[in-house]
Design an enzyme around this catalytic site. Structure first.
Site, PDB file in Angstrom:
ATOM      1  N   SER A  70       1.438  41.190 128.322  1.00 44.37           N
ATOM      2  CA  SER A  70       1.294  40.095 127.385  1.00 44.37           C
ATOM      3  C   SER A  70       1.873  38.800 127.945  1.00 44.37           C
ATOM      4  O   SER A  70       2.895  38.801 128.635  1.00 44.37           O
ATOM      5  CB  SER A  70       2.008  40.429 126.071  1.00 44.37           C
ATOM      6  OG  SER A  70       2.055  39.314 125.207  1.00 44.37           O
TER       7      SER A  70
ATOM      8  N   TYR B 115      -2.388  34.348 126.154  1.00 45.35           N
ATOM      9  CA  TYR B 115      -2.340  33.450 125.012  1.00 45.35           C
ATOM     10  C   TYR B 115      -2.588  32.069 125.609  1.00 45.35           C
ATOM     11  O   TYR B 115      -1.825  31.597 126.436  1.00 45.35           O
ATOM     12  CB  TYR B 115      -0.993  33.517 124.294  1.00 45.35           C
ATOM     13  CG  TYR B 115      -0.845  34.736 123.422  1.00 45.35           C
ATOM     14  CD1 TYR B 115      -1.776  35.023 122.429  1.00 45.35           C
ATOM     15  CD2 TYR B 115       0.233  35.603 123.586  1.00 45.35           C
ATOM     16  CE1 TYR B 115      -1.643  36.145 121.624  1.00 45.35           C
ATOM     17  CE2 TYR B 115       0.374  36.726 122.784  1.00 45.35           C
ATOM     18  CZ  TYR B 115      -0.566  36.989 121.809  1.00 45.35           C
ATOM     19  OH  TYR B 115      -0.442  38.105 121.012  1.00 45.35           O
TER      20      TYR B 115
ATOM     21  N   THR C 266      -6.776  36.786 124.243  1.00 44.78           N
ATOM     22  CA  THR C 266      -6.634  37.039 122.811  1.00 44.78           C
ATOM     23  C   THR C 266      -7.058  35.798 122.033  1.00 44.78           C
ATOM     24  O   THR C 266      -6.506  34.714 122.219  1.00 44.78           O
ATOM     25  CB  THR C 266      -5.185  37.410 122.457  1.00 44.78           C
ATOM     26  OG1 THR C 266      -4.851  38.634 123.121  1.00 44.78           O
ATOM     27  CG2 THR C 266      -5.026  37.610 120.957  1.00 44.78           C
TER      28      THR C 266
ATOM     29  N   LYS D  24     -10.608  39.386 123.360  1.00 44.12           N
ATOM     30  CA  LYS D  24      -9.989  40.316 122.407  1.00 44.12           C
ATOM     31  C   LYS D  24      -9.896  39.677 121.025  1.00 44.12           C
ATOM     32  O   LYS D  24      -9.434  38.555 120.881  1.00 44.12           O
ATOM     33  CB  LYS D  24      -8.586  40.701 122.892  1.00 44.12           C
ATOM     34  CG  LYS D  24      -7.848  41.687 122.010  1.00 44.12           C
ATOM     35  CD  LYS D  24      -6.545  42.099 122.672  1.00 44.12           C
ATOM     36  CE  LYS D  24      -5.772  43.112 121.845  1.00 44.12           C
ATOM     37  NZ  LYS D  24      -5.146  42.483 120.642  1.00 44.12           N
TER      38      LYS D  24
ATOM     39  N   HIS E 219      -6.184  42.899 115.708  1.00 42.22           N
ATOM     40  CA  HIS E 219      -4.774  42.743 116.084  1.00 42.22           C
ATOM     41  C   HIS E 219      -3.890  43.705 115.286  1.00 42.22           C
ATOM     42  O   HIS E 219      -2.757  43.377 114.914  1.00 42.22           O
ATOM     43  CB  HIS E 219      -4.321  41.301 115.856  1.00 42.22           C
ATOM     44  CG  HIS E 219      -3.354  40.804 116.895  1.00 42.22           C
ATOM     45  ND1 HIS E 219      -3.737  40.049 117.974  1.00 42.22           N
ATOM     46  CD2 HIS E 219      -2.020  40.963 117.026  1.00 42.22           C
ATOM     47  CE1 HIS E 219      -2.692  39.749 118.710  1.00 42.22           C
ATOM     48  NE2 HIS E 219      -1.626  40.304 118.157  1.00 42.22           N
TER      49      HIS E 219
END
Length: 387
Positions: A128, A152, A178, A260, A284
């Site tokens: 992440s 992100y 994402t 995603k 999520h």
């Protein structure tokens, strides 16, 4: 032929003869309860909590119960092969570790511990952007294990390009973008405890180690933490991107790109038109939109719309081997698993993550065999009945 993962149950039984027992339950549906006993309320609810009333998270689990496997007999399923290739990454089973941020709040081993556990069983670890540790540290922990990077999306293009370049240089092969978390949802459990680790500088291992981001600051993050924290938070929250920004990612990433957070077939079609390589059908884990469609309920229509044009992965609600089999039968190429292994990390660090992963793989292996499926290709909609 891959390892027979179901053999893990024999290992557990044999170790039990010597008084050695698993570090946490082999039933992933019980791990949330036991994790609550060992974690402080803030960290626990940050992992376990959902948006609003929790309706979407509940819907994710309820959707799996509406689909049931129909076992077939005498299929010669003694030997099973769970191996496949997902977006160019060979895997021993169609399971990936979903991107989860700020793992240091549940265990001091944090992301490196989870990455080592994933590598030890051969499963891809998706790092992440909200990692507690740097890209390079996670890559080192992964060793020779497969690793993907989740983005992100920063509003600053130079910072974004720098992060992508670092991930590529560190051996991350696939980019997972994402889309559904450009700002935080209304999460009552976190709000009730006024708990947001990012404002304390936790989960900023990527930006605080990035030379381009650091170059934007008048003082280093070490000298002036609040300014660095607020600068990063403003860069990744509050701005919803648009489809016309996707070419930027393709310019700066030469490997597969996966979007995603797709829940609607029209968005899946747009992903195809944009030249994306894959999507993750995901809500999520119920953390972003309260009252949304269950991820599994969204899957069949999306598979029908674009399943022949890109790879479809699945996320949200996976807890058991049967869950994985159902998602695969409905058309997913592989699944992402999140909360269960995070609870394993909370219980026993790297060992806990490895145990949860091996338990899930064993459950999948045995479920496939006992329901008469020898290979992943045997899992089709005909393997299921909808109640």
């Amino acid at each position: 032929m891959t390892e027979r993962f179901g053999g893990y149950q024999n290992e557990i039984y044999l170790q039990g003869l010597g008084g050695t027992f698993p570090p946490c339950s082999t039933d992933a549906t019980k791990l949330e309860e036991s994790a609550r006993e060992i974690l402080e309320p803030g960290p626990f609810w940050y992992v376990a909590g959902s948006a609003g009333s929790g309706a979407t998270a509940r819907a994710n689990r309820e959707a799996f119960d509406r689909w049931r496997l129909v076992p077939r007999m005498l299929t010669g399923a003694t030997e099973r092969d769970l191996s496949t290739t997902v977006l160019g990454t060979p895997v021993p089973a169609p399971v990936l570790l979903a991107p989860v941020g700020v793992q240091s709040i549940v265990h001091e081993g944090a992301e490196p511990a989870a990455a080592r556990a994933a590598a030890s069983v051969g499963l891809p670890y998706i790092m992440s952007t909200a990692s507690s540790t740097s890209i390079e540290d996670v890559a080192e922990a992964s060793g020779e294990g497969p690793r993907w990077f989740q983005l992100y999306w920063p509003t600053d293009n130079e910072v974004c390009a720098s992060i992508l370049a670092r991930a590529k240089a560190a051996g991350f092969t696939t980019l997972v973008v994402t889309l559904d978390t450009w700002t935080l949802a209304w999460r009552p459990n976190d709000l009730d405890h006024a708990y947001l680790p990012f404002i304390k500088g936790v989960g900023l291992g990527v930006p605080l180690s990035d030379p381009v981001f650091r170059g934007l600051l008048e003082k280093t993050p070490e000298e002036d933490p609040p300014t660095a924290i607020l600068r990063w938070i403003s860069m990744i929250t509050g701005t919803d991107s648009t489809w016309d920004r996707l070419p930027f990612l393709r310019e700066h990433w030469d490997g597969p790109i996966v979007l995603k957070g797709i829940q609607h077939p029209d968005d899946a079609r747009r992903a195809v038109e944009a030249g994306m390589d894959g999507i993750v059908v995901s809500n999520h884990g119920g953390r972003q939109v309260d009252g949304a469609i269950a991820s599994l309920d969204a899957l069949p229509e999306i598979v029908a719309a674009v399943g022949d044009r890109l790879e479809i992965l699945f996320d949200s609600g996976i807890r058991t081997g049967a869950d994985i089999a159902k998602a695969l039968a409905l058309g997913a190429k592989a699944v992402l698993v999140g909360r269960p292994w995070v609870y394993g990390l909370a219980h026993a660090g790297e060992e806990g993550v490895r145990h949860v992963l091996r338990s899930l793989l064993a459950d999948l292996d045995l479920t496939m065999g006992l329901s008469g499926h020898r290979t992943l290709a045997d899992l089709t909609p005909a393997s299921l009945r909808h109640l």
